[in-house]
Design a protein around this motif. Structure first.
Motif, PDB file in Angstrom:
ATOM      1  N   THR A  33      18.241  32.244 -41.673  1.00  0.00           N
ATOM      2  CA  THR A  33      19.173  31.488 -42.501  1.00  0.00           C
ATOM      3  C   THR A  33      19.967  30.492 -41.658  1.00  0.00           C
ATOM      4  O   THR A  33      20.117  29.317 -42.038  1.00  0.00           O
ATOM      5  N   SER A  87       6.283  24.372 -44.511  1.00  0.00           N
ATOM      6  CA  SER A  87       5.922  25.785 -44.624  1.00  0.00           C
ATOM      7  C   SER A  87       5.118  26.265 -43.416  1.00  0.00           C
ATOM      8  O   SER A  87       5.128  27.463 -43.088  1.00  0.00           O
ATOM      9  N   SER A  90       0.086  34.921 -51.936  1.00  0.00           N
ATOM     10  CA  SER A  90       1.070  35.772 -52.604  1.00  0.00           C
ATOM     11  C   SER A  90       0.440  36.994 -53.263  1.00  0.00           C
ATOM     12  O   SER A  90       1.138  37.961 -53.574  1.00  0.00           O
ATOM     13  N   ILE A 104      16.509  27.184 -47.771  1.00  0.00           N
ATOM     14  CA  ILE A 104      15.995  28.020 -48.862  1.00  0.00           C
ATOM     15  C   ILE A 104      15.009  29.047 -48.330  1.00  0.00           C
ATOM     16  O   ILE A 104      15.082  30.244 -48.648  1.00  0.00           O
ATOM     17  N   ALA A 105      14.063  28.595 -47.500  1.00  0.00           N
ATOM     18  CA  ALA A 105      13.051  29.501 -46.965  1.00  0.00           C
ATOM     19  C   ALA A 105      13.689  30.589 -46.103  1.00  0.00           C
ATOM     20  O   ALA A 105      13.307  31.771 -46.180  1.00  0.00           O
ATOM     21  N   ARG A 147      16.691  31.854 -46.347  1.00  0.00           N
ATOM     22  CA  ARG A 147      17.380  32.827 -47.200  1.00  0.00           C
ATOM     23  C   ARG A 147      16.404  33.725 -47.940  1.00  0.00           C
ATOM     24  O   ARG A 147      16.658  34.924 -48.123  1.00  0.00           O
ATOM     25  N   ILE A 148      15.285  33.160 -48.376  1.00  0.00           N
ATOM     26  CA  ILE A 148      14.274  33.972 -49.063  1.00  0.00           C
ATOM     27  C   ILE A 148      13.734  35.048 -48.132  1.00  0.00           C
ATOM     28  O   ILE A 148      13.623  36.226 -48.502  1.00  0.00           O
ATOM     29  N   SER A 181      16.502  37.681 -47.197  1.00  0.00           N
ATOM     30  CA  SER A 181      16.944  38.529 -48.311  1.00  0.00           C
ATOM     31  C   SER A 181      15.896  39.564 -48.696  1.00  0.00           C
ATOM     32  O   SER A 181      16.227  40.585 -49.306  1.00  0.00           O
ATOM     33  N   GLY A 229       9.372  38.878 -48.914  1.00  0.00           N
ATOM     34  CA  GLY A 229      10.000  37.575 -48.757  1.00  0.00           C
ATOM     35  C   GLY A 229       8.985  36.454 -48.636  1.00  0.00           C
ATOM     36  O   GLY A 229       9.137  35.390 -49.243  1.00  0.00           O
ATOM     37  N   GLN A 235       7.405  35.652 -52.029  1.00  0.00           N
ATOM     38  CA  GLN A 235       8.282  34.806 -52.839  1.00  0.00           C
ATOM     39  C   GLN A 235       8.220  33.349 -52.376  1.00  0.00           C
ATOM     40  O   GLN A 235       8.206  32.424 -53.192  1.00  0.00           O
ATOM     41  N   LEU A 236       8.166  33.149 -51.051  1.00  0.00           N
ATOM     42  CA  LEU A 236       8.078  31.800 -50.502  1.00  0.00           C
ATOM     43  C   LEU A 236       6.765  31.135 -50.920  1.00  0.00           C
ATOM     44  O   LEU A 236       6.747  29.952 -51.295  1.00  0.00           O
ATOM     45  N   LEU A 245       6.888  29.923 -54.507  1.00  0.00           N
ATOM     46  CA  LEU A 245       7.655  28.678 -54.586  1.00  0.00           C
ATOM     47  C   LEU A 245       6.776  27.496 -54.181  1.00  0.00           C
ATOM     48  O   LEU A 245       6.759  26.453 -54.849  1.00  0.00           O
TER      49      LEU A 245
END
Length: 430
Positions: A48, A256, A321, A387-388, A390-391, A394, A400, A403-404, A407
């Motif tokens: 983060t 990414s 994913s 954003i990445a 924090r994903i 978290s 995680g 989820q990335l 997105l």
């Protein structure tokens, strides 16, 4: 100097542009891309925090893109690019001191200006003029593919330097070894940035950049356009906004790739050096993907090719994913998909600026258009890393990253929509 430039001189010019075009971003980006786990440990950062630092770089870069485009239309690319490289290299002197998170944030804000304001639009404009009217796909394919080769090559050398310096630490390095390794990498990239400045100064002609095209007879003299009128003219064109969104979606995908090394260590259980080696080796796909995409785009139209690449990239992220690692079959698919993702990202990135010629945008407004497209297209420098980070923080581990990837699936699907609409608009113009 004659108006016609020899083939050998043209090759030297494009090599210089390619080398400088990648090396200027090596200090702010390569260290984190290829050595992210080590960087996080040495600087005591979370994903983060590092993401927020990159976000500050992005904010300053956004402020620099727009005026940078207008500056590129008015001044010598040789001087602008050389100065940018030297000022960027100066930041390496501070970087190697391992500053605090606050100091690191200020350094990246500084780099947001030095790498963009006087450099980016100049590089794109010179490349467009170097390629002429008929080979824009190849020109930008060579630019991005060559930049990829430079990135992979210098990263491989950096990994080799660390491996030779710490031959007994191939599995886990202690913090002192990690600090020495990062300092070695930073010093190496700083020296290369100075070398790139010297190379640009002595190889790019002093004459106006219009003379870089081998067929200069097709270039006619134009009166100096009013900067504000040029900006307004560019802003009124929907095709410019579609190109901007294509760049935005593609740049998110490119950003990414910075997380694949961390994915390898966190999810696949690969050690830090092998992770860095894997990412640097995958980066060798960039010249293959970009140049091949350029050749295909010159034959089939850039917009159409980018549309299909976005479709495949969407499928690739969706597959990530859905897969569960740590079984023989799934790991094999993940590794193959890893390479496919790199190929597709590099292919799209290699040719998206070739859309400038396909959409028949005035050459005299290239710098202004690049500035506007870049302001929108490179906003991921502001939001993607925060954003990445924090994903991932978290939801540690595979959750995680899944989820990335979802997105990124949505962003790539949006990129396809923009590319399809632009390709349709271009077809109607023919």
């Amino acid at each position: 100097m004659s108006h016609e430039i020899s083939l050998s001189r043209r090759l030297v010019i494009i090599f210089s542009i390619v080398f400088a075009g990648e090396i200027i971003f090596s200090l702010p980006f390569h260290v984190a891309r290829f050595f992210r786990p080590t960087l996080l440990d040495v600087f005591s950062l979370t994903n983060t925090q590092l993401g927020d630092i990159f976000g500050l770089y992005g904010i300053m870069a956004m402020l620099a893109y727009f005026p940078g485009g207008a500056i590129a239309d008015r001044f010598s690319g040789r001087r602008l690019m050389s100065f940018s490289l030297l000022t960027t290299a100066l930041g390496g002197i501070y970087f190697v001191q391992i500053p605090s998170p606050t100091g690191l944030a200020l350094l990246f804000a500084y780099w947001g200006v030095t790498t963009i304001l006087l450099f980016w639009a100049s590089m794109i404009k010179v490349t467009r003029q170097w390629g002429g009217k008929a080979t824009q796909g190849k020109a930008f394919g060579i630019l991005d593919g060559g930049r990829g080769l430079v990135a992979a090559g210098v990263a491989s050398i950096a990994v080799l330097m660390i491996t030779m310096a710490f031959p007994t630490s191939s599995v886990v390095m202690n913090i002192n070894e990690q600090t020495s390794a990062i300092k070695t990498v930073i010093s190496f990239y700083s020296l290369l940035t100075v070398l790139a400045a010297v190379l640009i100064w002595f190889t790019i002609p002093k004459v106006k950049t219009e003379n870089l095209a081998i067929n200069t007879n097709s270039i006619t003299a134009h009166k100096q356009r009013n900067a504000i009128a040029g900006i307004i003219e560019v802003l009124k064109q929907p095709k410019v906004w579609l190109q901007a969104f294509i760049v935005l979606a593609a740049y998110c995908a490119y950003k990414s790739l910075d997380y694949f090394g961390l994915y390898a260590t966190t999810v696949l259980g690969i050690n830090e050096l092998d992770s860095a080696r894997m990412v640097s080796n995958a980066s060798y796909l960039r010249p293959i993907a970009a140049i091949t995409a350029g050749i295909i785009a010159d034959k089939l139209r850039v917009g159409r090719v980018i549309s299909w690449f976005f479709v495949l990239l969407s499928v690739s992220y969706l597959l990530f994913s859905l897969l569960l690692p740590n079984t023989a079959s799934s790991n094999l698919i993940i590794e193959a998909n890893f390479l496919l993702t790199f190929l597709l990202v590099f292919a799209i990135r290699g040719i998206y600026f070739a859309l400038l010629e396909e959409t028949k945008l005035s050459g005299q407004l290239t710098g202004t258009a690049v500035g506007i497209i870049s302001v929108v297209g490179f906003t991921p420098d502001i939001f993607f890393a925060p954003i990445a980070g924090r994903i991932i923080d978290s939801a540690p581990g595979i959750d995680g990253f899944n989820q990335l990837f979802m997105l990124l699936f949505g962003i790539s699907a949006s990129g396809f929509t923009a590319a399809y609409l632009l390709a349709k608009r271009v077809k109607e113009q023919v």
